[in-house]
Motif scaffolding. Sequence first.
Motif: not given
Length: 345
Positions: A84-92, A126-127, A153-157, A187-192
């Motif tokens: 439930n982090y939802f860090h890669h979906i649209d901001v709203p 969205d920081p 999505a967007g920026e690294p730590l 988000g991105p699928p990552g390493d298969p």
Amino acid sequence: MPIETAKLIDVHAHVRLEATNGAAGVHGPEHGVDENGQPWYRVGNYRLSGVRHLNSPFTDPELRLRRMDRAGIDFQVLSASPLNYFHHIDVPSAVSFCRRHNDALAELVGRYPDRLGGLAALPMQDPRAATEELERSVGELGLWGAATGTEFAGEPLHSPEFDRLYEAFVRLDVPLFLHPAPAGIDGPPGDPALKRFDLDVIIGFAAQETIAVATLIFGGVLERHPGLDVWISHGGGAAAFTAGRLAQAGMKRPWASQSMKKDGAFEEMLSRLWFDTHLNDDRALALLTQVVGPDRLVFGTNFAGWDQPEDGHHGAVPPALAGNARRLLRKDRDRNDKARNGGTP
């Protein structure tokens, strides 16, 4: 038992809240039962089958408390499920989910203040929105900090875009808990290769945690924000095992800052981080303790998760870990007494 007097405090425990169903719009979350009577839980295009949602310790606080009692856990700090982090979906949609989650979590822990505390979910894509939600969650809802994933999505730590958020953690005097999420949920699928044998959770989490440790240190986050307290799940992944190699990189690689080239600089920064003890192996815990010291360790279980010790039997836990957790969460008596008397915590 209140956290101020609790002897065993579990800081790694996830919760799924019924009030958040549909809070992220088309991304869910939602749950149900299939034609064979098997429960399922959906987030975006990811569907988890065969794991009970309703009538489980994840969603039913009374079941949680009874299981805590059997495991001897006096107090627990709840954070959102990695699903439930939802860090890669649209901001709203992310903002909508986090607000509803944090409202519901504050209501839940408010009903059990002597057993449960809570960490806010943040829309990290969205920081600015993440900063606003942290301020609302701590200032208005009374949550004790925040828990997020390690990739957004967007920026690294280590991006300067997050400096305003890190400054807010310091100003509000609350900690940040970092815990990975399986790649590909939203988000991105990552390493298969990590899709084999659940390696995305088993090894992928450790990789994300190790990357987070290196990024916070090499990216200058801890140097820019000396008052920031961050704790990382599962003992920081492989950070203890690779500490020597990371230290050498900090001294010798061309991208390393001048401050990192000093002898012992990496080790000093590593000792600034906090780590939970959920490692499933006493040998790994012994190495982590040797590398980072006992004062930065806090007890964690991944409560009711697949890798929690059977029936919650976790063996002997050093009493000092409860005191460490109180310091990390700003619930130690010395700090509170000074604050009440107008002194500096």
